[in-house]
Write a protein that holds these residues in place. Structure first.
Motif, short mmCIF file in Angstrom:
data_model
loop_
_atom_site.label_atom_id
_atom_site.label_comp_id
_atom_site.label_asym_id
_atom_site.label_seq_id
_atom_site.Cartn_x
_atom_site.Cartn_y
_atom_site.Cartn_z
N ARG A 71 0.81 -1.21 0.00
CA ARG A 71 0.00 0.00 0.00
C ARG A 71 0.85 1.27 0.00
O ARG A 71 0.65 2.16 -0.83
CB ARG A 71 -0.91 0.00 1.23
CG ARG A 71 -1.82 1.21 1.31
CD ARG A 71 -2.86 1.05 2.39
NE ARG A 71 -3.78 2.17 2.41
CZ ARG A 71 -4.83 2.25 3.20
NH1 ARG A 71 -5.09 1.26 4.04
NH2 ARG A 71 -5.63 3.30 3.18
N ASN A 72 1.81 1.37 0.88
CA ASN A 72 2.48 2.64 1.09
C ASN A 72 3.70 2.85 0.19
O ASN A 72 3.96 3.97 -0.23
CB ASN A 72 2.87 2.80 2.55
CG ASN A 72 1.68 3.15 3.42
OD1 ASN A 72 0.55 3.17 2.96
ND2 ASN A 72 1.92 3.42 4.69
N HIS A 100 -5.61 9.40 2.43
CA HIS A 100 -5.21 8.29 3.29
C HIS A 100 -5.89 6.97 2.91
O HIS A 100 -5.64 5.94 3.53
CB HIS A 100 -5.48 8.63 4.75
CG HIS A 100 -4.67 9.80 5.20
ND1 HIS A 100 -4.88 10.44 6.40
CD2 HIS A 100 -3.65 10.48 4.59
CE1 HIS A 100 -4.03 11.46 6.52
NE2 HIS A 100 -3.29 11.49 5.44
N ARG A 101 -6.72 7.01 1.86
CA ARG A 101 -7.21 5.75 1.30
C ARG A 101 -6.13 5.12 0.42
O ARG A 101 -6.18 3.93 0.15
CB ARG A 101 -8.47 5.99 0.47
CG ARG A 101 -9.68 6.45 1.28
CD ARG A 101 -10.76 7.01 0.39
NE ARG A 101 -10.29 8.15 -0.39
CZ ARG A 101 -11.09 8.94 -1.11
NH1 ARG A 101 -12.39 8.67 -1.16
NH2 ARG A 101 -10.60 9.96 -1.79
N ASP A 104 -1.42 5.18 3.86
CA ASP A 104 -1.91 5.15 5.24
C ASP A 104 -0.79 5.58 6.19
O ASP A 104 0.08 4.78 6.53
CB ASP A 104 -2.39 3.74 5.59
CG ASP A 104 -3.14 3.69 6.91
OD1 ASP A 104 -2.83 4.52 7.80
OD2 ASP A 104 -4.01 2.82 7.06
#
Length: 213
Positions: A71-72, A100-101, A104
């Motif tokens: 994700r990040n 932030h979707r 995160d």
């Protein structure tokens, strides 16, 4: 004997449900709180549901690390890799960090806190930070910055954002204040002035959207 409701909940829970619950526990209370029994109680299911999806607690912790990396880090790498101009790439990074979707910050900080006490994870965090810096460095180089300047500018922008979250600066600023700093941030990170029409378009996009926290 299990009642029908408990059996139904056990069968409905997915692997992602367990990871999501573990992520919440990690962010709120730290890695030591991520325990199978505690999570089962929070999800109102039996421990048996957990073992449908994971062999043990370590497998769940590995899944958390994988989610963080996917994700990040990946969203940052993809963002700068797809940028067609310097302005668009920097603003796209700003947009990722605001939404932030997509990125995160709470998960990022929780992983870093965990890594302070876990040598193996600390090495993984270093590798992910290096991957982020390398991607942004390559982005700067693509738009005419020589080395090592591209690398140093990439470090500055990536590590500034980590500190921004660590110090909880975002909660002390309104969206209007943050947008007011846009040109100055861009100049600081790139050494160049951003095109006014690019800034106007970016602000219009954010103005039409609800702030994402």
């Amino acid at each position: 004997m299990l009642d029908n409701d408990t059996t139904d909940r056990n069968s409905r829970l997915t692997r992602d449900d367990w990871i999501e619950a573990a992520q919440t526990m990690l962010i709120d209370s730290g890695v030591e709180a991520v325990q199978i029994t505690v999570l089962a109680r929070a999800l109102s299911v039996t421990r048996g549901s957990f073992y449908w999806h994971f062999d043990n607690r370590e497998a769940l912790l590995d899944a958390l690390i994988h989610r963080w990396r996917t994700r990040n880090t990946n969203v940052m790498v993809d963002t700068v890799s797809d940028a067609e101009t310097l302005d668009d790439g920097i603003l796209a990074l700003f947009a990722v960090w605001t939404d932030h979707r997509r990125f995160d910050p709470d998960l990022d900080q929780a992983i870093r806190d965990w890594a302070r006490y876990d040598d193996a994870l600390r090495e993984k965090v270093k590798a992910e930070d290096a991957a982020r810096v390398q991607a942004v460095s390559a982005f700067f180089e693509r738009f005419g910055y020589p080395q090592p300047e591209a690398f140093i500018r990439a470090r500055v922008i990536c590590f500034t954002q980590i500190t921004y979250y660590a110090l909880d600066v975002a909660n002390d600023e309104t969206l209007e204040e943050r947008l007011g700093y846009l040109e100055a941030y861009f100049r600081s990170f790139t050494g160049r002035d951003i095109q006014p029409d690019t800034v106007a378009a970016y602000r219009n996009i954010l103005a039409r959207e609800e702030p994402v926290t």
